[in-house]
Write a protein that holds these residues in place. Structure first.
Motif, short mmCIF file in Angstrom:
data_model
loop_
_atom_site.label_atom_id
_atom_site.label_comp_id
_atom_site.label_asym_id
_atom_site.label_seq_id
_atom_site.Cartn_x
_atom_site.Cartn_y
_atom_site.Cartn_z
N ASP A 77 95.99 -12.06 78.99
CA ASP A 77 94.55 -12.43 78.54
C ASP A 77 94.65 -12.56 77.03
OD1 ASP A 77 91.56 -11.68 77.83
OD2 ASP A 77 91.55 -12.34 79.59
N LEU A 101 79.96 -12.28 83.64
CA LEU A 101 80.40 -12.67 82.56
C LEU A 101 79.16 -13.81 81.94
CD1 LEU A 101 84.20 -13.46 82.84
CD2 LEU A 101 83.10 -12.03 81.33
N GLU A 102 78.57 -14.47 82.76
CA GLU A 102 77.60 -15.47 82.33
C GLU A 102 76.40 -14.45 81.78
OE1 GLU A 102 76.17 -17.50 85.79
OE2 GLU A 102 78.18 -18.54 85.98
N ASP A 159 85.20 -11.98 92.94
CA ASP A 159 85.26 -12.66 92.01
C ASP A 159 84.09 -13.45 91.53
OD1 ASP A 159 88.02 -12.30 92.04
OD2 ASP A 159 88.65 -13.95 93.30
N SER A 195 89.34 -16.68 90.88
CA SER A 195 88.94 -15.90 90.07
C SER A 195 88.94 -16.38 88.49
CB SER A 195 90.04 -14.50 90.03
OG SER A 195 89.74 -13.76 88.76
N PRO A 196 88.03 -15.76 87.57
CA PRO A 196 88.06 -16.27 86.29
C PRO A 196 89.37 -15.87 85.46
CG PRO A 196 86.30 -14.73 86.77
CD PRO A 196 87.18 -14.54 87.90
N GLU A 197 90.18 -15.03 86.17
CA GLU A 197 91.58 -14.83 85.58
C GLU A 197 92.64 -15.92 86.38
OE1 GLU A 197 92.36 -13.06 82.85
OE2 GLU A 197 90.47 -12.42 83.08
N ARG A 200 94.00 -14.24 93.78
CA ARG A 200 92.84 -14.63 92.63
C ARG A 200 92.82 -16.09 92.41
NH1 ARG A 200 95.17 -10.80 87.88
NH2 ARG A 200 95.91 -12.40 87.32
N ARG A 238 82.29 -11.35 89.32
CA ARG A 238 82.91 -11.33 87.99
C ARG A 238 82.47 -12.33 87.05
NH1 ARG A 238 89.07 -10.81 88.08
NH2 ARG A 238 88.64 -10.26 85.47
N GLU A 239 82.41 -13.67 87.79
CA GLU A 239 81.82 -14.74 87.17
C GLU A 239 80.38 -14.63 86.59
OE1 GLU A 239 82.35 -18.22 89.59
OE2 GLU A 239 84.69 -18.03 89.65
#
Length: 739
Positions: free
Chosen positions: A426, A363-364, A356, A138-140, A135, A359-360
């Motif tokens: 989180d 979320l956008e 990843d 990753s956003p995380e 990750r 995922r970004e």
């Protein structure tokens, strides 16, 4: 050949005896001056650098080279329709075993290439493959080396994670011929502790950056136009496909997503023309522009329901999710088939994941996901609490009705364990803060029993910080108890007790004085422990709370020699535990009640109680506690004259030691029981008691130190400890009391 040339002197004599043959035995009475055997063993273990190589058997020691772990095969399945990269595959394969690095921009196909290479060289690594997505981008937050090592060790069969994670990992991988795939690495610091440092192993790393490692590197570029067109082969061929490949920038991820969205169009050529005539080409100007254009294409082709679900999936904090988890996130039943067919979601069995970059992007596109996150976290929390109630009813916050079976509960928690902790982290970072400590608490029993504390301590520490940041003293107390319990399971008693600095006894949480009292008792501060356990009884009438207080006070009574008073409290504890199906607490009370009956020479009844406690410990998956019961059973069997069964029982406890991973106090108890059984058989016991003494001192456990000194005949040292701490002491060979 002089194996381990650094070992000399009498430790060398011991080592040579152990090296005579595979697992050859070195009998204590025939080897050295037995008064000092334990010292030589400890020196030898230190010289070898791996204490576990010299294993204690019933009558001596055995040299056991680390067993090769069972093969593990974690490498993802090859990417379907993988094309090209022949030169890179050949070059990377030639570097394995060894360390190789694939670097390149996002969406360029680093993971797909690494997976293909891993399968290409599979025959070179019969030990299997370890795989992790680090990750790094990753956003995380990226995975820490300690979390990754903990997961790897668990995969390799290590039941209790040791303090020296990297050392244990490298020891296990010695001569193992395992391929380690470290995907999506962020930095040298993240990768370095994960390197096996063994010439038989291979390491395959992917990263967006060139890392300053001693590794051969391939900097990956886009596909050749012919390769890109081949990847789009399901759409046809000709000029439209060539233009589409160019529009995708020859990026593999972009090409796959474009193909997934155009494959069902009746007129692919017209669809491509429409796409190229649109203004989407102006949407992105960064390095991954071509990739993001295909994301736009895919997103535009989704139905409103699928588009909404896709956006929400970007909020999943863990590395993967189940269909039920996706349904919880969306607030109702969902299908992931369209997202999988469009290559926006990857499926592996019953689990799903996302790249990843996707995922970004999701979320956008999602907008406000706060309500969906809370639905998912509520699902995690409810299921985790239900599982906890099934496995550890003494810690349950739910009523004991409608619970899953133990097997079903273990299946769920083993699949979702990392995701629950990721959700807790989180929430600690992004809110709502209360979810963080509730999630940590819900899985505390499982992680305590399995002793996989690294990931758990990370999440619990963040939850503790979150509780303190919002001034929630009740939540702070809850997390202090959970963290202290984790340290106690690792054998760090003083560090565990230090967690309670500044937390008052009357904070309202009965588990604060309960855990603090347990630690004070084990560290020999009986007066402080009594105050703590009295505070437990004053803080509530919940059955598990009362049992905890009764057990603590009864243990103090046993240590002080008041066996009648202890038995009365323990019988009350057993009755309460049985009435409320609190199996672990019942086993705890039965164990110490058995010691009372053994003191009264009622050995048959004591043995019966211990066998029942052993059954209960086995049902709930608590190996360190089960080993403790085995030690008591071995001692009582010896006292009753059942020496053969005592021998087999203590041997079972000795065999369990490697799986306890640093529970030094329990290890001391096992070696003490070993000494008792050897005495009953008329065999030399000094080495066993010496090891028990060393471990008791290391664990800061004065009661176990006193017992070991008695076994060694050090009556002066034992009396000193008894007087200092207020322990009842029985000189070996004196008669038991009558009830």
């Amino acid at each position: 050949m002089n194996t381990f040339p650094s070992v000399t002197g009498k430790s060398r004599i011991l080592l040579d005896a152990l090296l005579e043959g595979p697992k050859s035995m070195a009998e204590l009475g025939e080897l050295l001056d037995t008064q000092y055997v334990a010292t030589y063993v400890l020196r030898l273990r230190k010289a070898l650098g791996e204490p576990g190589l010299v294993h204690t058997t019933f009558t001596g020691y055995r040299l056991e080279l680390p067993p090769r772990p069972a093969p593990v095969f974690q490498l993802p399945a090859p990417v379907g329709g993988f094309v090209g990269r022949a030169d890179e595959i050949s070059w990377l394969s030639a570097g394995l075993p060894g360390t190789v690095l694939i670097s390149g921009p996002p969406g360029i196909g680093k993971t797909a290439l690494a997976t293909s290479v891993g399968h290409e060289v599979r025959s070179r690594f019969p030990g299997g493959q370890l795989y992790v997505n680090l990750r790094g981008y990753s956003p995380e937050p990226p995975l820490s080396p300690s979390v990754v090592l903990s997961r790897f060790l668990r995969s390799l069969g290590v039941e209790r994670v040791p303090d020296d994670l990297a050392g244990e990992f490298r020891k296990l991988l010695r001569d193992s011929r395992i391929l380690v795939v470290l995907d999506n690495a962020a930095s040298v610091e993240q990768v370095t502790p994960l390197l096996p440092l063994d010439p038989t192993c291979g390491v395959l790393i992917t990263s967006r950056s060139s890392l300053a490692l001693d590794a051969a590197e391939v900097r990956l570029g886009t596909l050749h136009p012919d390769e890109a067109e081949s990847l789009l082969g399901s759409l046809g061929s000709g000029a439209p496909i060539q233009r589409l490949a160019e529009w995708c920038g020859y990026y593999p991820l972009a090409l796959r997503i474009a193909a997934g969205n155009l494959v069902d169009r009746p007129d692919v050529a017209a669809s491509v023309d429409d796409l190229l005539a649109s203004d989407r080409m102006a949407l992105a100007v960064d390095d991954d522009a071509e990739v993001r254009r295909t994301f736009d294409l895919s997103f535009a082709a989704l139905s409103p329901a699928d588009a909404s679900l896709f956006g929400l999936l970007g909020a999943v904090p863990g590395q993967d999710f189940s269909l039920d988890g996706a349904a919880a996130l969306a607030g109702g039943p969902v299908s992931l088939d369209r997202l999988v067919s469009a290559n926006l979601v990857q499926q592996a069995g019953a689990r799903y994941s996302m790249h990843d970059l996707l995922r970004e992007y999701a979320l956008e596109r999602a907008g406000d996901v706060s309500v969906a996150r809370q639905r998912l976290f509520s699902w995690y929390l409810t299921h985790a609490q239900t599982v906890s109630a099934a496995l550890y009813p003494e810690a349950a916050v739910l009523p004991p009705t409608g619970l899953p079976s133990v097997d079903a509960a273990l299946t769920w928690i083993n699949a979702e364990r990392s995701n629950v902790l990721a959700a807790a982290e989180d929430c600690a970072r992004n809110g709502p803060a209360a979810w963080s400590w509730q999630l940590v608490d819900a899985v505390g029993g499982f992680f305590g029993a399995q002793a996989n504390g690294v990931e758990y301590l990370s999440a619990a520490s963040l939850a503790l910080a979150a509780a303190r940041s919002v001034g929630d003293r009740a939540a702070e107390a809850l997390m202090v108890v959970r963290i202290a319990s984790a340290y106690r399971n690792r054998g760090e008693l003083r560090r565990a007790l230090d967690m309670f600095d500044g937390v008052p006894l009357d904070c309202g949480d009965p588990w604060v004085p309960s855990m603090r009292g347990t630690l004070q008792l084990e560290l020999g501060d009986l007066a402080a422990a009594r105050e703590s356990f009295n505070a437990v009884l004053a803080l509530g009438d919940l059955p598990q709370v009362r049992i905890s207080g009764l057990y603590g006070l009864s243990t103090l009574a046993v240590l002080a020699g008041d066996f009648t008073g202890a038995a009365e409290m323990l019988r009350s504890g057993v009755s309460l535990a049985r009435a409320h199906d609190l199996a672990n607490l019942e086993a705890t009370c039965l164990t110490f009640l058995a010691l009372c009956h053994a003191e009264w020479a009622e050995h048959a009844h004591a043995i019966s109680l211990l066998r029942r406690a052993l059954e209960l410990r086995g049902e709930r998956g608590t190996p360190h506690l089960r080993t403790g019961v085995l030690t008591y059973l071995a001692v009582v069997l010896s006292q009753a004259g059942h020496v053969d069964e005592a021998r087999s029982t203590v041997t079972e406890a000795l065999d369990a030691l490697p799986s306890l991973g640093g529970a030094t106090r329990i290890e001391s108890m096992v070696h003490h029981a070993h000494g008792v059984v050897l005495d009953a058989l008329g065999l030399e016991s000094r080495a066993a008691y010496s090891l028990a003494l060393e471990l008791a001192v290391a664990a800061s456990s004065p009661y176990d130190e006193m017992r070991a000194r008695l076994g060694l005949g050090d009556l002066s040292g034992a009396w000193t400890l008894a007087a200092r701490h207020g322990y009842f002491i029985r000189i070996p060979g004196t008669a038991s009391r009558e009830q």
